[in-house]
Design an enzyme around this catalytic site. Structure first.
Site: not given
Ligand code: PEP
Ligand code: MG
Length: 574
Positions: A194, A435, A459, A506
């Protein structure tokens, strides 16, 4: 001295600036060289500071009010012992002499070594004593800074500063959003952590996994962050500097050219429309979303409203944030993901102790375990729904009953608003994040319950390959092109599309230019990414022959040889 460090690029581009060292221990100290004939003065400065803290302890001890708990005196005693121990009182002066560095830097180096030793102790009581070491060091640092500190090298303007840190938590990164730094480099971290995602959202060059950057780079030193090649050049010589200045201006020209595509509709060569949405972390990111001409917000990571604070944002505060985003986007959709806290995005003072946080109480699991907190968020979202085109996205789904429980809580939130006479939109689409491999493999149970799906590839890769996305020790094994990952991604897109369930990606794969055509070939029609990547992705979409892409993507899926997969992808992008 001119040298190069290699890392993993999390955000492309080139930046030339001066290093600004940041410590995660909240002990921000400079690192500079001491002249040979000033070493004894520097050591004397350190000893004066230690003496000052010794006096402070004595004064506190002499004034302990009668009747105070015995632990109070005992704690002062422990702190005094730590201060007097040779590991803190003798080693830093030796480091000053040996490395010709400033006393603050020597002290923090030694503290980090001690803290590491404490962390490896099995006994939990002793392990926690590292906090005492940090507190004592903090006191000595304050005393040091109160002494006649030799002036540190003059820092450049903020936009030319390159943040150099051992590690940065997502919560630290979000604070940096308020500044205008030129770049970021960290010693640890994976490219889809993140922290890295946030660095990317700032649109400035950033590298992770430099390993020893924080120890060898000095405050104020000139550095070049090359996010294209994944290298950091420290103290470049004039020729290298000139070459990079040239490359930097070429990249800037290309960036300016891309801006012309802002209002061009995204479609492949045969006219198939492609939706390009943006990901945001905070309401203020909307400015970038509008500038990039995104057709919607595909992922609003609402948990960032909850970080860096001691309390939780209340219903009113959340409502205002969601309403502002909804209003700014007007008739364009905004996908609001419900709280994905836990793992590396822990709430302040969170009492849940987890042996393996990424697999523990995170995201929807956390929300269902804390229904009052979840209900507050749901009410805020519902209230904001009359101000735009909101959609709700549930993260980290594995079981169908998690969706059922979330929907039941949503009904309860509506009922609570009804009782207060507050209105909300008649129908709000509810989606789920795919995910976790189990969800991708059992897609129909989610399609039956939900209006849309969004693939969280960050994820999905982490859980499919058992690679902690934030751990640089295994970052080289984190591979979006692993055949298992590609099968799961392609299968999810195809199954959902066939059933008429809208599906988006996403995760970071959506903003990776090298993968745009592959995803288009799998049948993806909705991409959500950082606004900074959107126009480059649009340019690629505009130049894509869908039929050819489809054929090559099918060949990628039939292959289980990593080398062959890479060759096919190179062909796709040719
Ligand atoms: C992901 O896991 O791809 C996602 C978009 O969520 P995050 O990166 O916030 O875990
Ligand atoms: Mg995620």
């Amino acid at each position: 001295m001119n040298f190069v460090l290699h890392g993993a690029s999390v955000s492309s581009g080139i930046t030339i600036g001066h290093a600004h060292l940041v410590s995660t221990a909240l002990l921000e100290v400079g690192h500079y060289e001491i002249a040979e004939d000033s070493i004894e003065d520097e050591i004397a400065r350190f000893n004066v500071a230690v003496g000052r803290v010794r006096d402070e302890f004595a004064a506190v001890e002499a004034h302990i009010p009668p009747g105070s708990p015995a632990e109070f005196g005992a704690m002062i005693n422990v702190h005094r012992m730590i201060l007097e121990d040779s590991t803190l009182s003798k080693v830093p002066p030796a480091l000053v002499r040996e490395r010709r560095c400033n006393a603050e830097w020597a002290l923090v180096q030694q503290m980090e070594r001690l803290v590491e030793q404490f962390e490896s102790i099995d006994d939990p009581y002793l392990r926690e004593r590292k906090a005492d070491v940090e507190q004592v060091v903090e006191r000595v640092l304050k005393a040091l800074m109160g002494t006649d500190t030799p002036p540190a090298p003059q820092l450049a303007e903020e936009k030319n500063l390159i943040v150099v840190a051992h590690d940065l938590a997502p919560a630290d990164m979000i604070l940096f959003k308020r500044h205008h730094f030129g770049g970021f480099v960290t010693d640890v971290g994976g490219v889809t952590s993140h922290t890295a995602i946030l660095a990317r959202s700032l649109g400035i060059p950033a590298l992770v996994g430099l390993h020893h950057g924080r120890n060898v780079i000095r405050e104020g030193e000139q550095v070049i962050v090359d996010g294209v090649q994944g290298v950091l050049i420290v103290d470049p010589d004039p020729l290298v500097l000139r070459e990079y200045q040239l490359r930097q201006s070429q990249l800037e020209i290309e960036r300016q050219k891309l801006k012309r595509l802002r209002t061009t509709p995204a479609a492949t060569l045969d006219g198939t429309p492609i939706e390009l949405f943006a990901n945001i972390e905070l309401p203020q990111d909307i400015a970038q979303v509008l500038e990039a001409g995104a057709e919607g917000v595909g992922l609003f990571r609402t948990e960032f409203l909850f970080l860096n604070r001691k309390d939780l944002p209340g219903e009113e505060e959340q409502f205002e944030a969601y309403r502002d985003v909804a209003q700014s986007m007007g008739s364009r959709p905004v996908v609001l993901r419900t709280l994905d806290v836990g793992a590396d995005k822990a709430l302040h003072g969170d009492g849940h102790v987890m042996p393996n946080p990424a697999m523990g109480l995170r995201a929807i699991r956390y929300c269902l375990a804390e229904p009052q907190m979840f209900l507050t968020q749901l009410r805020a979202i519902l209230r904001a729904s009359t101000h735009g085109e909101l959609r709700i996205l549930l993260p980290m789904l594995v079981h169908p009953h998690e969706v059922d429980q979330a929907l039941a809580l949503l009904r309860q939130a509506k009922q609570q608003l009804d009782e207060r006479g507050i209105s909300y939109a008649g129908s709000i689409p509810i989606g789920g994040m795919i995910e976790i491999p189990a969800a991708a493999l059992a897609l129909p149970i989610f399609m039956r319950r939900l209006d849309f799906l969004s693939l969280g590839t960050n994820d999905l890769i982490q859980y499919t390959l058992a690679i902690d996305r934030a751990d640089d020790a295994v970052a080289h094994l984190y591979d979006p092109l692993h055949p298992a990952v590609l099968q799961l991604v392609a299968r999810t897109i195809q199954t959902a599309s066939r059933a008429g369930t809208p599906v988006a990606v996403c995760g970071e794969m959506a903003g990776d230019l090298a993968l745009t055509r592959l995803l288009l070939g799998f049948g993806l029609r909705n991409f959500s990414m950082h606004p900074t990547q959107l126009l480059a992705i649009k340019e690629r979409v505009l130049k894509t022959d869908l039929a050819q892409t489809r054929t090559l993507a099918q060949r990628v899926l039939r292959s289980d040889d990593p080398g062959r997969i890479r060759d096919l992808i190179a062909k796709l992008n040719a």
